[in-house]
Design an enzyme around this catalytic site. Sequence first.
Site, PDB file in Angstrom:
ATOM      1  N   TYR A 142       0.819  -1.213   0.000  1.00 49.98           N
ATOM      2  CA  TYR A 142       0.000   0.000   0.000  1.00 49.98           C
ATOM      3  C   TYR A 142       0.857   1.270   0.000  1.00 49.98           C
ATOM      4  O   TYR A 142       0.375   2.346  -0.298  1.00 49.98           O
ATOM      5  CB  TYR A 142      -0.947   0.027   1.211  1.00 49.98           C
ATOM      6  CG  TYR A 142      -2.038  -1.034   1.159  1.00 49.98           C
ATOM      7  CD1 TYR A 142      -2.287  -1.744  -0.009  1.00 49.98           C
ATOM      8  CD2 TYR A 142      -2.809  -1.318   2.270  1.00 49.98           C
ATOM      9  CE1 TYR A 142      -3.265  -2.720  -0.059  1.00 49.98           C
ATOM     10  CE2 TYR A 142      -3.800  -2.297   2.223  1.00 49.98           C
ATOM     11  CZ  TYR A 142      -4.023  -2.992   1.057  1.00 49.98           C
ATOM     12  OH  TYR A 142      -4.995  -3.952   1.007  1.00 49.98           O
ATOM     13  N   LYS A 193       3.527 -15.368   1.515  1.00 49.76           N
ATOM     14  CA  LYS A 193       3.529 -16.199   0.306  1.00 49.76           C
ATOM     15  C   LYS A 193       4.977 -16.364  -0.136  1.00 49.76           C
ATOM     16  O   LYS A 193       5.402 -15.835  -1.171  1.00 49.76           O
ATOM     17  CB  LYS A 193       2.708 -15.522  -0.801  1.00 49.76           C
ATOM     18  CG  LYS A 193       1.210 -15.499  -0.524  1.00 49.76           C
ATOM     19  CD  LYS A 193       0.465 -16.699  -1.038  1.00 49.76           C
ATOM     20  CE  LYS A 193       0.515 -16.808  -2.539  1.00 49.76           C
ATOM     21  NZ  LYS A 193      -0.070 -18.106  -2.993  1.00 49.76           N
ATOM     22  N   ASP A 226      -2.667 -17.965   1.423  1.00 49.22           N
ATOM     23  CA  ASP A 226      -3.889 -18.475   0.782  1.00 49.22           C
ATOM     24  C   ASP A 226      -4.423 -19.694   1.541  1.00 49.22           C
ATOM     25  O   ASP A 226      -5.628 -19.806   1.781  1.00 49.22           O
ATOM     26  CB  ASP A 226      -3.643 -18.793  -0.710  1.00 49.22           C
ATOM     27  CG  ASP A 226      -2.409 -19.647  -0.943  1.00 49.22           C
ATOM     28  OD1 ASP A 226      -1.541 -19.718  -0.050  1.00 49.22           O
ATOM     29  OD2 ASP A 226      -2.296 -20.254  -2.025  1.00 49.22           O
ATOM     30  N   ASP A 250      -5.238  -7.186   5.595  1.00 52.86           N
ATOM     31  CA  ASP A 250      -6.463  -6.464   5.249  1.00 52.86           C
ATOM     32  C   ASP A 250      -7.564  -7.476   4.920  1.00 52.86           C
ATOM     33  O   ASP A 250      -8.689  -7.399   5.430  1.00 52.86           O
ATOM     34  CB  ASP A 250      -6.152  -5.570   4.030  1.00 52.86           C
ATOM     35  CG  ASP A 250      -7.190  -4.493   3.817  1.00 52.86           C
ATOM     36  OD1 ASP A 250      -8.148  -4.425   4.606  1.00 52.86           O
ATOM     37  OD2 ASP A 250      -7.046  -3.727   2.844  1.00 52.86           O
ATOM     38  N   ASP A 254     -10.726  -9.218   7.584  1.00 50.19           N
ATOM     39  CA  ASP A 254     -12.140  -9.079   7.216  1.00 50.19           C
ATOM     40  C   ASP A 254     -12.834 -10.443   7.146  1.00 50.19           C
ATOM     41  O   ASP A 254     -13.998 -10.573   7.528  1.00 50.19           O
ATOM     42  CB  ASP A 254     -12.290  -8.359   5.865  1.00 50.19           C
ATOM     43  CG  ASP A 254     -12.417  -6.853   6.043  1.00 50.19           C
ATOM     44  OD1 ASP A 254     -12.153  -6.373   7.171  1.00 50.19           O
ATOM     45  OD2 ASP A 254     -12.773  -6.160   5.077  1.00 50.19           O
TER      46      ASP A 254
END
Length: 371
Positions: A142, A193, A226, A250, A254
């Site tokens: 970001y 990852k 993942d 992020d 959620d």
Amino acid sequence: MTTRKLLLLPGDGIGPEAMAEVEAIVAILNAETGAGFETERALVGGAAFDAHGAPISDADMALAMAADAVLFGAVGGPKWDTVPYEKRPEAGLLRLRKDMALFANLRPAICYPALAEASSLKRKLVDGLDILILRELTGGVYFGEPKEIVDLGNGQKRGVDTQVYETYEIERIARAAFEAARTRRGKVTSMEKRNVMKTGVLWNEVVTRVGREEYPDVTLEHMLADAGGMQLVRAPKQFDVIVTDNLFGDMLSDIAAMLTGSLGMLPSASLGAVDAATGRRKALYEPVHGSAPDIAGQGIANPIAMIASFAMMLRYSFAMQREADALEAAIASVLENGIRTGDIMAPGARQVGTREMGAAVAAAFRERLAA
Ligand code: NAD
């Protein structure tokens, strides 16, 4: 007597309604325990834009920097959809995070047994769930440079975001995760990852070293992000503390949030570095939900996320574990007694508004403090 300086930034929409319920709880704490909380209110978001032409004024920013902790409501709403981009309400929150250097975002996902039916998963998978996600908040994709859209001149454009992490950024979020695990069930799961990303390889290496050298008492496991997402919805109770980068955090936080039912229930904390001189960390606490313009001003918002954010403040900024436990237990008991705001309403429960929910939690809290 110790004084504890709190800056309250209610913001817009339902922020001020929910904040009022926390003020009542602060008053109870002061009266019952002599906790010495001193509160001051200031403006942020659209409210600050209307008053000062900026989503947070320099003077209010200075108050935030000087406070022992900041409690933030929510910002935004249709009224400010057309203000210039750098003055939009959210920019006030981003400035707070940046100036206070809040690099660790803590999001608990707790499923109160009384609300297990509201989860998208089966009751047996989420009943009693209590996990904590630490998301790195100031680095990664970001913020990495270059960040741009380049016109290639041949009718094509190229969008670029850069995922970048340095050792110290990973070390400090890892330490925050291990410290949190020590106060809980002693397990950290680190997610990245490393199979496809260099930042993932470094992340894995640094977290492993910090764990081995500084926190040998905490169990550390690694999971590809993942696969971690899959496990979160397959068997979420296997986790205690999850630590991950800004982007994965992020999304994963959620996902974890939805396991618990409603947005109106979810607190969060954002922490900065410990100041070597004072031993204090800068810290901002806020509900996960936004300003909910659709229900603002109606007195029906659920204040529990805001109250639970204050409970996190007691725990992480003031080491008031007993009081934090009492406040969280007060919330659980009110839900157990079938008292609900509209967002978490269930058949057979009694529907109440913001004030009544706040008062019920406050009364249960007072009883527990006195016990
Ligand atoms: P939202 O979280 O405000 O609302 C989503 C839905 O959940 C709405 O239907 C709302 O009524 C409901 N809801 C949220 N909190 C609730 C509560 N405490 N009690 C009962 N119901 C609740 O998200 P949104 O609608 O996407 O955004 C509304 C505004 O809030 C936008 O301007 C957005 O930019 C802003 N926003 C701010 C923050 C923040 O301040 N940190 C976070 C998210 C969104």
